[in-house]
Design an enzyme around this catalytic site. Structure first.
Site, PDB file in Angstrom:
ATOM      1  N   GLY A  10      -4.596  -1.660  14.618  1.00 43.33           N
ATOM      2  CA  GLY A  10      -3.416  -1.325  13.820  1.00 43.33           C
ATOM      3  C   GLY A  10      -3.815  -0.499  12.597  1.00 43.33           C
ATOM      4  N   GLN A  11      -2.821  -0.095  11.823  1.00 41.64           N
ATOM      5  CA  GLN A  11      -3.098   0.715  10.616  1.00 41.64           C
ATOM      6  C   GLN A  11      -4.045  -0.018   9.677  1.00 41.64           C
ATOM      7  OE1 GLN A  11       0.053   3.115   8.698  1.00 41.64           O
ATOM      8  NE2 GLN A  11       1.446   1.577   9.509  1.00 41.64           N
ATOM      9  N   ASP A  36      -5.815 -12.294  21.647  1.00 44.52           N
ATOM     10  CA  ASP A  36      -4.371 -12.470  21.437  1.00 44.52           C
ATOM     11  C   ASP A  36      -4.241 -13.667  20.507  1.00 44.52           C
ATOM     12  OD1 ASP A  36      -1.751 -13.264  21.546  1.00 44.52           O
ATOM     13  OD2 ASP A  36      -1.577 -13.181  23.725  1.00 44.52           O
ATOM     14  N   THR A 101       5.408  -9.468   4.398  1.00 48.71           N
ATOM     15  CA  THR A 101       6.252  -8.291   4.201  1.00 48.71           C
ATOM     16  C   THR A 101       7.316  -8.459   3.118  1.00 48.71           C
ATOM     17  OG1 THR A 101       7.922  -6.930   5.341  1.00 48.71           O
ATOM     18  CG2 THR A 101       7.718  -9.177   6.090  1.00 48.71           C
ATOM     19  N   TYR A 125      12.440  -9.918  12.362  1.00 38.25           N
ATOM     20  CA  TYR A 125      11.075  -9.594  11.894  1.00 38.25           C
ATOM     21  C   TYR A 125      10.771 -10.331  10.590  1.00 38.25           C
ATOM     22  CZ  TYR A 125       7.364  -6.886   9.597  1.00 38.25           C
ATOM     23  OH  TYR A 125       6.223  -6.518   8.910  1.00 38.25           O
ATOM     24  N   LYS A 129       8.091 -13.403   9.985  1.00 43.13           N
ATOM     25  CA  LYS A 129       6.993 -13.266   9.029  1.00 43.13           C
ATOM     26  C   LYS A 129       7.046 -14.383   7.981  1.00 43.13           C
ATOM     27  CE  LYS A 129       4.320 -10.302   8.752  1.00 43.13           C
ATOM     28  NZ  LYS A 129       2.954 -10.175   9.376  1.00 43.13           N
TER      29      LYS A 129
HETATM   30  N1  LIG Z   1       3.872  -1.225   8.770  1.00 41.55           N
HETATM   31  C1  LIG Z   1       4.621  -1.551   7.727  1.00 41.55           C
HETATM   32  O1  LIG Z   1       5.386  -0.729   7.204  1.00 41.55           O
HETATM   33  C2  LIG Z   1       4.525  -2.919   7.131  1.00 41.55           C
HETATM   34  C3  LIG Z   1       5.411  -3.263   6.096  1.00 41.55           C
HETATM   35  C4  LIG Z   1       5.325  -4.542   5.529  1.00 41.55           C
HETATM   36  C5  LIG Z   1       4.366  -5.433   5.990  1.00 41.55           C
HETATM   37  N2  LIG Z   1       3.541  -5.074   7.002  1.00 41.55           N
HETATM   38  C6  LIG Z   1       2.554  -6.050   7.476  1.00 41.55           C
HETATM   39  O2  LIG Z   1       1.269  -5.500   7.276  1.00 41.55           O
HETATM   40  C7  LIG Z   1       0.377  -5.963   8.294  1.00 41.55           C
HETATM   41  C8  LIG Z   1      -0.342  -4.788   8.924  1.00 41.55           C
HETATM   42  O3  LIG Z   1       0.621  -3.919   9.494  1.00 41.55           O
HETATM   43  P1  LIG Z   1       0.224  -2.579  10.251  1.00 41.55           P
HETATM   44  O4  LIG Z   1       1.145  -1.527   9.772  1.00 41.55           O
HETATM   45  O5  LIG Z   1      -1.242  -2.375  10.200  1.00 41.55           O
HETATM   46  O6  LIG Z   1       0.675  -2.974  11.734  1.00 41.55           O
HETATM   47  P2  LIG Z   1       0.424  -2.188  13.107  1.00 41.55           P
HETATM   48  O7  LIG Z   1      -0.148  -0.856  12.843  1.00 41.55           O
HETATM   49  O8  LIG Z   1       1.673  -2.329  13.884  1.00 41.55           O
HETATM   50  O9  LIG Z   1      -0.718  -3.070  13.779  1.00 41.55           O
HETATM   51  C9  LIG Z   1      -0.473  -4.374  14.219  1.00 41.55           C
HETATM   52  C10 LIG Z   1      -1.564  -4.716  15.212  1.00 41.55           C
HETATM   53  O10 LIG Z   1      -1.346  -6.061  15.649  1.00 41.55           O
HETATM   54  C11 LIG Z   1      -1.742  -6.121  16.986  1.00 41.55           C
HETATM   55  N3  LIG Z   1      -1.118  -7.234  17.708  1.00 41.55           N
HETATM   56  C12 LIG Z   1       0.158  -7.343  18.133  1.00 41.55           C
HETATM   57  N4  LIG Z   1       0.316  -8.503  18.789  1.00 41.55           N
HETATM   58  C13 LIG Z   1      -0.884  -9.127  18.784  1.00 41.55           C
HETATM   59  C14 LIG Z   1      -1.373 -10.361  19.285  1.00 41.55           C
HETATM   60  N5  LIG Z   1      -0.583 -11.208  19.971  1.00 41.55           N
HETATM   61  N6  LIG Z   1      -2.662 -10.676  19.081  1.00 41.55           N
HETATM   62  C15 LIG Z   1      -3.482  -9.848  18.417  1.00 41.55           C
HETATM   63  N7  LIG Z   1      -3.094  -8.660  17.917  1.00 41.55           N
HETATM   64  C16 LIG Z   1      -1.801  -8.315  18.086  1.00 41.55           C
HETATM   65  C17 LIG Z   1      -1.320  -4.796  17.576  1.00 41.55           C
HETATM   66  O11 LIG Z   1      -2.137  -4.542  18.692  1.00 41.55           O
HETATM   67  P3  LIG Z   1      -1.538  -3.819  19.997  1.00 41.55           P
HETATM   68  O12 LIG Z   1      -1.249  -2.442  19.547  1.00 41.55           O
HETATM   69  O13 LIG Z   1      -2.640  -3.923  20.952  1.00 41.55           O
HETATM   70  O14 LIG Z   1      -0.317  -4.593  20.368  1.00 41.55           O
HETATM   71  C18 LIG Z   1      -1.554  -3.817  16.447  1.00 41.55           C
HETATM   72  O15 LIG Z   1      -2.803  -3.167  16.590  1.00 41.55           O
HETATM   73  C19 LIG Z   1       1.253  -6.799   9.245  1.00 41.55           C
HETATM   74  O16 LIG Z   1       1.132  -8.154   8.917  1.00 41.55           O
HETATM   75  C20 LIG Z   1       2.663  -6.331   8.960  1.00 41.55           C
HETATM   76  O17 LIG Z   1       3.626  -7.310   9.245  1.00 41.55           O
HETATM   77  C21 LIG Z   1       3.594  -3.844   7.567  1.00 41.55           C
END
Ligand SMILES: NC(=O)c1ccc[n+]([C@@H]2O[C@H](COP(=O)([O-])OP(=O)(O)OC[C@H]3O[C@@H](n4cnc5c(N)ncnc54)[C@H](OP(=O)(O)O)[C@@H]3O)[C@@H](O)[C@H]2O)c1
Length: 294
Positions: A10-11, A36, A101, A125, A129
């Site tokens: 992920g990011q 997972d 979040t 969502y 969370k």
């Molecule tokens: N993106 C935003 O704007 C945002 C805003 C507020 C808070 N956040 C929080 O910040 C954190 C990081 O977000 P991010 O943007 O880096 O998210 P992201 O890019 O969507 O990455 C999330 C990762 O979690 C993995 N994942 C999903 N289901 C899984 C499972 N069952 N077991 C293990 N891995 C799993 C995904 O892998 P796959 O691709 O293989 O499914 C993906 O690589 C998260 O907690 C998110 O809720 C994000």
């Protein structure tokens, strides 16, 4: 320090791996294919075999609109997964760093949310969370929960990359101007997490708990888009900025309701030596690093 990272693709996962380059820490990074987080046996096996000094959970179900029709999976990843990690962390007496979040709030506030402010998520969502936050705080003795917001980076899918793509395809864009939040560079969030890991490693971390980590300056999605186009044009990432039209949330309906105002105060985290994300500066880096990839 032995660090176990989940959600490595992920990011945040990718930025955290970048942040660790050049350090002496041993990183054990897993994607969803190898770990997972909602699979209890797998979580137990991995944690027991790695024997980490700290766990960083960057895995999450982040598809905000899809979650409205996929609630079971959203809860599995955002609540059950953190619970399983929390139980293993407690068993080893190690800390868990978990990410949440701004969407745990309803957006009715008029000044920046404090970590102690009342939550009231508006969608699945945010609710899933919040359930994750609660279970981590309940199960873990040592935990840091960082609520973050509007995450962007050179990796994965995010608003910045979408805007750059649109700018190459369209001459005019309508962007919501009545939702306010704090954009956050995933690279800055990764560095903040590393700082917390290192404070723990040096025996200096006592202030376990819930914090906000996000960008230092609030803006609207419209304001964020304007900043992206200004920088992207100056850096030559786009040839010409599209004309930007400000619209209301009503004019852009989405399956999940978003908070109107999800600006968060980062003061309590600054007090333990972790500064907020300078998202405007980070935008340059993110745009340069993703040049050609969009
Ligand atoms: N993106 C935003 O704007 C945002 C805003 C507020 C808070 N956040 C929080 O910040 C954190 C990081 O977000 P991010 O943007 O880096 O998210 P992201 O890019 O969507 O990455 C999330 C990762 O979690 C993995 N994942 C999903 N289901 C899984 C499972 N069952 N077991 C293990 N891995 C799993 C995904 O892998 P796959 O691709 O293989 O499914 C993906 O690589 C998260 O907690 C998110 O809720 C994000």
């Amino acid at each position: 320090m032995r660090i176990l990272l989940t959600g490595k693709n992920g990011q945040l996962g990718r930025c955290f791996q970048d942040a660790l380059k050049g350090t002496n820490h041993e990183l054990f990074a897993y994607g969803s294919d190898a770990l997972d987080i909602a699979d209890e046996k797998r979580v137990v096996d991995v944690v027991q075999s790695v024997k980490p000094d700290i766990i960083v959970n960057a895995a999450a179900y982040t598809a905000v609109d899809q979650a409205e029709v996929d609630s079971e999976n959203a809860y599995l990843v955002n609540a059950t997964g953190p619970e399983l990690l929390a139980k293993q962390a407690t068993k080893l007496n190690i800390p868990l760093i978990h990410i949440s979040t701004d969407y745990v709030f309803d957006g009715a506030a008029v000044e920046p949310y404090l970590p102690s402010d009342k939550t009231n998520p508006q969608g699945v969502y945010g609710s899933s969370k919040l359930a994750g936050e609660r279970v981590v705080a309940e199960v873990c003795e040592k935990f840091i929960i960082l609520r973050t917001a509007w995450v962007f980076s050179e990796y994965g899918n995010n608003f910045v990359k979408t805007m750059v793509r649109f700018a190459k395809e369209r001459s005019e864009l309508s962007i919501v101007a009545d939702q306010y939040g704090c954009p956050t560079y995933a690279g800055d969030l990764a560095k903040a997490i590393l700082e917390i890991c290192e404070q723990h490693d040096q025996g200096k971390m006592q202030a376990w708990g819930l914090y906000h980590y996000c960008g230092d300056t609030p803006t609207s999605w419209h304001g964020f888009a304007r900043a992206i186009f200004t920088k992207a044009e100056a850096l030559g990432v786009i040839e010409k900025r599209p004309q930007l039209k400000a619209i209301s949330s009503d004019q852009y309906p989405t399956p999940a309701k978003r908070p109107e105002y999800s600006v968060m105060s980062t003061k309590s985290l600054s007090a333990i030596g972790v500064s907020p994300s300078d998202w405007s500066a980070a935008l340059n880096k993110s745009l340069i690093n993703s040049k050609g990839l969009v």
